[in-house]
Motif scaffolding. Sequence first.
Motif, mmCIF file in Angstrom:
data_model
loop_
_atom_site.group_PDB
_atom_site.id
_atom_site.type_symbol
_atom_site.label_atom_id
_atom_site.label_comp_id
_atom_site.label_asym_id
_atom_site.label_seq_id
_atom_site.Cartn_x
_atom_site.Cartn_y
_atom_site.Cartn_z
ATOM 1 N N ASP A 13 0.931 -1.275 0.066
ATOM 2 C CA ASP A 13 -0.061 -0.042 -0.043
ATOM 3 C C ASP A 13 0.552 1.305 -0.163
ATOM 4 O OD1 ASP A 13 -2.340 -1.487 -0.048
ATOM 5 O OD2 ASP A 13 -2.250 -1.833 2.152
ATOM 6 N N PHE A 14 1.871 1.317 -0.545
ATOM 7 C CA PHE A 14 2.907 2.630 -0.838
ATOM 8 C C PHE A 14 2.928 2.550 -2.341
ATOM 9 C CE2 PHE A 14 6.469 4.787 -1.438
ATOM 10 C CZ PHE A 14 6.184 6.013 -0.425
ATOM 11 N N PRO A 15 2.922 3.881 -2.977
ATOM 12 C CA PRO A 15 2.382 5.214 -2.440
ATOM 13 C C PRO A 15 1.039 5.204 -2.404
ATOM 14 C CG PRO A 15 3.081 5.457 -4.570
ATOM 15 C CD PRO A 15 3.377 4.011 -4.529
ATOM 16 N N GLY A 18 -3.055 -0.699 -2.646
ATOM 17 C CA GLY A 18 -3.076 -1.753 -3.739
ATOM 18 C C GLY A 18 -1.938 -1.925 -4.370
ATOM 19 N N VAL A 19 -0.834 -1.006 -4.342
ATOM 20 C CA VAL A 19 0.438 -1.110 -4.678
ATOM 21 C C VAL A 19 1.380 -1.998 -3.812
ATOM 22 C CG1 VAL A 19 2.419 -0.037 -5.613
ATOM 23 C CG2 VAL A 19 0.224 0.786 -6.088
ATOM 24 N N VAL A 20 2.100 -2.852 -4.351
ATOM 25 C CA VAL A 20 3.100 -3.344 -3.325
ATOM 26 C C VAL A 20 4.407 -2.877 -3.779
ATOM 27 C CG1 VAL A 20 4.237 -5.462 -2.545
ATOM 28 C CG2 VAL A 20 1.786 -5.431 -2.975
ATOM 29 N N TYR A 21 4.975 -2.059 -3.011
ATOM 30 C CA TYR A 21 6.299 -1.134 -3.283
ATOM 31 C C TYR A 21 7.318 -1.859 -3.201
ATOM 32 C CZ TYR A 21 9.437 2.884 -3.718
ATOM 33 O OH TYR A 21 10.329 3.708 -3.966
ATOM 34 N N LYS A 22 8.446 -2.130 -4.221
ATOM 35 C CA LYS A 22 9.593 -2.816 -4.228
ATOM 36 C C LYS A 22 10.630 -1.837 -3.769
ATOM 37 C CE LYS A 22 7.778 -6.469 -5.645
ATOM 38 N NZ LYS A 22 7.766 -7.956 -4.744
ATOM 39 N N ASP A 23 11.001 -1.931 -2.415
ATOM 40 C CA ASP A 23 11.963 -0.962 -1.821
ATOM 41 C C ASP A 23 13.485 -1.356 -1.966
ATOM 42 O OD1 ASP A 23 13.439 0.854 -0.346
ATOM 43 O OD2 ASP A 23 12.660 -0.043 1.633
ATOM 44 N N ILE A 24 14.368 -0.895 -2.830
ATOM 45 C CA ILE A 24 15.818 -1.456 -3.028
ATOM 46 C C ILE A 24 16.594 -0.748 -2.092
ATOM 47 C CG2 ILE A 24 15.366 -1.519 -5.444
ATOM 48 C CD1 ILE A 24 17.241 0.922 -5.904
ATOM 49 N N GLU A 96 2.542 2.985 -13.063
ATOM 50 C CA GLU A 96 1.538 2.301 -12.234
ATOM 51 C C GLU A 96 0.837 3.123 -11.280
ATOM 52 O OE1 GLU A 96 3.680 -0.755 -9.608
ATOM 53 O OE2 GLU A 96 1.791 -1.892 -9.197
ATOM 54 N N TYR A 97 1.142 4.309 -10.845
ATOM 55 C CA TYR A 97 0.489 4.855 -9.865
ATOM 56 C C TYR A 97 0.272 6.583 -10.144
ATOM 57 C CZ TYR A 97 5.222 4.405 -8.047
ATOM 58 O OH TYR A 97 6.345 4.134 -7.711
ATOM 59 N N GLY A 98 0.455 6.727 -11.730
ATOM 60 C CA GLY A 98 -0.035 7.990 -11.975
ATOM 61 C C GLY A 98 0.530 8.429 -13.363
ATOM 62 N N GLU A 99 0.466 9.669 -13.572
ATOM 63 C CA GLU A 99 1.186 10.159 -15.002
ATOM 64 C C GLU A 99 2.270 11.290 -14.762
ATOM 65 O OE1 GLU A 99 -1.087 11.578 -18.168
ATOM 66 O OE2 GLU A 99 -2.073 9.658 -18.111
ATOM 67 N N ASN A 146 18.222 -2.243 -19.137
ATOM 68 C CA ASN A 146 18.375 -3.158 -17.820
ATOM 69 C C ASN A 146 17.695 -2.598 -16.367
ATOM 70 O OD1 ASN A 146 20.734 -1.632 -16.436
ATOM 71 N ND2 ASN A 146 22.110 -3.008 -17.490
ATOM 72 N N PHE A 147 17.215 -3.459 -15.723
ATOM 73 C CA PHE A 147 16.789 -3.296 -14.519
ATOM 74 C C PHE A 147 17.024 -4.196 -13.372
ATOM 75 C CE2 PHE A 147 14.237 -2.512 -18.358
ATOM 76 C CZ PHE A 147 13.761 -1.063 -18.015
ATOM 77 N N LEU A 148 16.696 -3.706 -12.251
ATOM 78 C CA LEU A 148 16.938 -4.694 -11.299
ATOM 79 C C LEU A 148 15.886 -5.655 -11.317
ATOM 80 C CD1 LEU A 148 18.089 -2.224 -8.313
ATOM 81 C CD2 LEU A 148 19.646 -3.765 -9.599
ATOM 82 N N MET A 149 14.896 -5.165 -11.317
ATOM 83 C CA MET A 149 13.779 -6.152 -11.528
ATOM 84 C C MET A 149 12.577 -5.720 -12.298
ATOM 85 S SD MET A 149 11.921 -5.499 -7.748
ATOM 86 C CE MET A 149 13.238 -4.264 -7.608
ATOM 87 N N GLU A 150 11.994 -6.605 -12.612
ATOM 88 C CA GLU A 150 10.758 -6.500 -13.673
ATOM 89 C C GLU A 150 9.398 -6.978 -13.100
ATOM 90 O OE1 GLU A 150 11.398 -8.849 -17.106
ATOM 91 O OE2 GLU A 150 9.394 -8.860 -17.434
ATOM 92 N N LEU A 151 8.427 -6.489 -12.894
ATOM 93 C CA LEU A 151 6.889 -6.844 -12.447
ATOM 94 C C LEU A 151 6.318 -7.202 -13.663
ATOM 95 C CD1 LEU A 151 6.221 -3.718 -10.041
ATOM 96 C CD2 LEU A 151 7.838 -5.943 -9.632
ATOM 97 N N ALA A 152 6.435 -8.623 -14.016
ATOM 98 C CA ALA A 152 6.038 -9.190 -15.023
ATOM 99 C C ALA A 152 4.531 -8.973 -15.444
ATOM 100 C CB ALA A 152 6.440 -10.546 -15.335
ATOM 101 N N PHE A 153 3.872 -9.138 -14.289
ATOM 102 C CA PHE A 153 2.238 -9.111 -14.309
ATOM 103 C C PHE A 153 1.844 -7.610 -14.803
ATOM 104 C CE2 PHE A 153 1.814 -6.468 -10.416
ATOM 105 C CZ PHE A 153 3.398 -6.630 -9.905
ATOM 106 N N LEU A 154 2.623 -6.890 -14.870
ATOM 107 C CA LEU A 154 2.391 -5.427 -15.523
ATOM 108 C C LEU A 154 2.817 -5.382 -17.102
ATOM 109 C CD1 LEU A 154 3.036 -3.017 -12.481
ATOM 110 C CD2 LEU A 154 0.834 -3.796 -13.314
#
Length: 172
Positions: A13-15, A18-24, A96-99, A146-154
């Motif tokens: 629920d950040f920000p 419903g959003v699961v924020y991936k904190d690096i 994912e959470y805005g423009e 390149n990315f540290l991580m990909e949220l494949a479901f998006l």
Amino acid sequence: MFNLQDYIRDVPDFPKPGVVYKDITPLLQDPEAAKKATEILLEKLNGLKIDKVVGIESRGFFFATLLAERLHAGFVPIRKPGKLPYETYRENYSLEYGEDVLEIHKDAIKQGEKVLIHDDVLATGGTAAAACRLVEKMGGEIVQCNFLMELAFLHGKDKLKPYQVVSLLTVE
Ligand SMILES: O=P(O)(O)OC[C@H]1O[C@H](OP(=O)(O)OP(=O)(O)O)[C@H](O)[C@@H]1O
Ligand SMILES: Nc1ncnc2[nH]cnc12
């Protein structure tokens, strides 16, 4: 054995709800883990020549600068609007959470330069796709994103179809 997942914290629920924020930040706090992640990103470039590493504000800056130094390449920031002091090109995008809007300095990429785009997270792909549009507008050649991580479901990869996309971790 190094497992990137051990250094990424899920914040529900950040920000927004419903959003699961991936904190690096746990990864950034551990110099050995950050070094290992950098090494793996470098390995996956397979020795390709890079002139400029483009990092996307703000979390993309951390590893983009580490990669640029190791690749003997220049670092170029892509920033949120109104932050870059010189003349800029702009692109609108949605995430994912805005423009938002991204900007790059007009003299940051020269015609024909080989460019690596880096960000921490590939989610919907709106941000990275806008960064690619900016670089190509300036005549840069995108060698890899390149990315540290990909949220494949998006399905962010769908927006980066023409490019080689590398992620160290895929979240299904
Ligand atoms: O694939 P997308 O759906 O476009 O989302 C990915 C982007 O979202 C996050 O940045 P954010 O805009 O939250 O900014 P920050 O890095 O400054 O925290 C992340 O760092 C990527 O840049
Ligand atoms: N869920 C998420 N966690 C971290 N960064 C993001 N950028 C877009 N979606 C994200």
